[in-house]
Design an enzyme around this catalytic site. Sequence first.
Site, PDB file in Angstrom:
ATOM      1  N   ASN A   9      35.930   1.192   7.628  1.00  0.00           N
ATOM      2  CA  ASN A   9      36.024   2.674   7.862  1.00  0.00           C
ATOM      3  C   ASN A   9      37.098   2.892   8.715  1.00  0.00           C
ATOM      4  OD1 ASN A   9      35.524   5.250   8.420  1.00  0.00           O
ATOM      5  ND2 ASN A   9      33.801   4.960  10.039  1.00  0.00           N
ATOM      6  N   LYS A  11      38.389   5.733   9.369  1.00  0.00           N
ATOM      7  CA  LYS A  11      38.247   7.110  10.047  1.00  0.00           C
ATOM      8  C   LYS A  11      39.769   7.908  10.171  1.00  0.00           C
ATOM      9  CE  LYS A  11      35.181   4.784  13.200  1.00  0.00           C
ATOM     10  NZ  LYS A  11      34.508   4.653  14.361  1.00  0.00           N
ATOM     11  N   HIS A  94      27.775   9.483   9.421  1.00  0.00           N
ATOM     12  CA  HIS A  94      28.274   8.919  10.628  1.00  0.00           C
ATOM     13  C   HIS A  94      27.944   9.439  11.639  1.00  0.00           C
ATOM     14  CE1 HIS A  94      31.189   6.771  13.051  1.00  0.00           C
ATOM     15  NE2 HIS A  94      31.181   5.831  11.931  1.00  0.00           N
ATOM     16  N   GLU A 164      24.378   1.690  13.131  1.00  0.00           N
ATOM     17  CA  GLU A 164      25.297   1.866  14.053  1.00  0.00           C
ATOM     18  C   GLU A 164      24.730   2.476  15.188  1.00  0.00           C
ATOM     19  OE1 GLU A 164      29.420   1.775  11.783  1.00  0.00           O
ATOM     20  OE2 GLU A 164      28.731   3.737  11.899  1.00  0.00           O
ATOM     21  N   GLY A 170      33.079   1.837  18.790  1.00  0.00           N
ATOM     22  CA  GLY A 170      34.662   1.793  19.464  1.00  0.00           C
ATOM     23  C   GLY A 170      34.333   1.654  21.063  1.00  0.00           C
ATOM     24  N   SER A 209      31.656  -2.055  16.970  1.00  0.00           N
ATOM     25  CA  SER A 209      32.538  -3.005  17.602  1.00  0.00           C
ATOM     26  C   SER A 209      32.288  -4.523  16.792  1.00  0.00           C
ATOM     27  CB  SER A 209      32.384  -3.026  19.077  1.00  0.00           C
ATOM     28  OG  SER A 209      32.474  -1.920  19.647  1.00  0.00           O
TER      29      SER A 209
END
Length: 248
Positions: A9, A11, A94, A164, A170, A209
């Site tokens: 992904n 982003k 998401h 997630e 992140g 992560s």
Amino acid sequence: MRQLLVVGNWKMNGSRASINTLLGDLVSAPAIAGPEVAVCPAYVHLPQVLELCAVSAIGVGAQDCSHMQSGAYTGEVAAPMLAELGCRWVILGHSERRQYHSESDELVAAKVAVAVAAGLQPIVCVGETREQREAGEAEQVVSAQLEGALRGQVSLDSLVVAYEPVWAIGTGLTATPQQAQDMHECIRSCLEGIAGVDADATRVLYGGSVKADNAAQLFAQPDIDGALVGGAALKAADFLAIISAAAA
Ligand code: PGA
């Protein structure tokens, strides 16, 4: 047996030049032949990425789509447009969409419906916040998100779920393999109760992560069927190391 799936992904990152370099390194890498692999760039980069990936086994997806088929929805991109372009996947729900664009389970459900109707394979994201986990509500929150997005759908044969935890995205914090496995097991049993879903055949990815050094342990868990990778998908060496862990 579920084939592992590793999805990048990207982003809101990348330029034409950086994508040329990244995909130049990825398409020719032998590791790509192991698990199923896909990348999800920003909309504007889709034609370039589709062209570069055409010669490889890497699938291409979008990071979102509109909940409507077509019409006066300025700024939106419809699922049939993505399918016509050659996309196979679409990430939906998401946590960054839920957080910054107030996406509800109801909206995610509408997106799943149009995506499936267009022939795209939805990757439906679910996950709890740190506060919800600390309050002991993680499983309840994730189950409600799944129910909200999936119950009543006409067809879910191509469904992929991505767990997630919001606190792991992140942040450098990852759920331990056991924490992730526990939630994946909970997700699979929740999927068993939803009409139209083959819970046993549905791939449940972990995201948050994921890195080269934690991927193997995550993939060793019986209910973890791959990863949705953010930051580490932007560097070929890091992404390839995760793919190699899935191929092992
Ligand atoms: P991360 O992002 O790997 O950078 O934590 C994962 C995601 O948001 O899909």
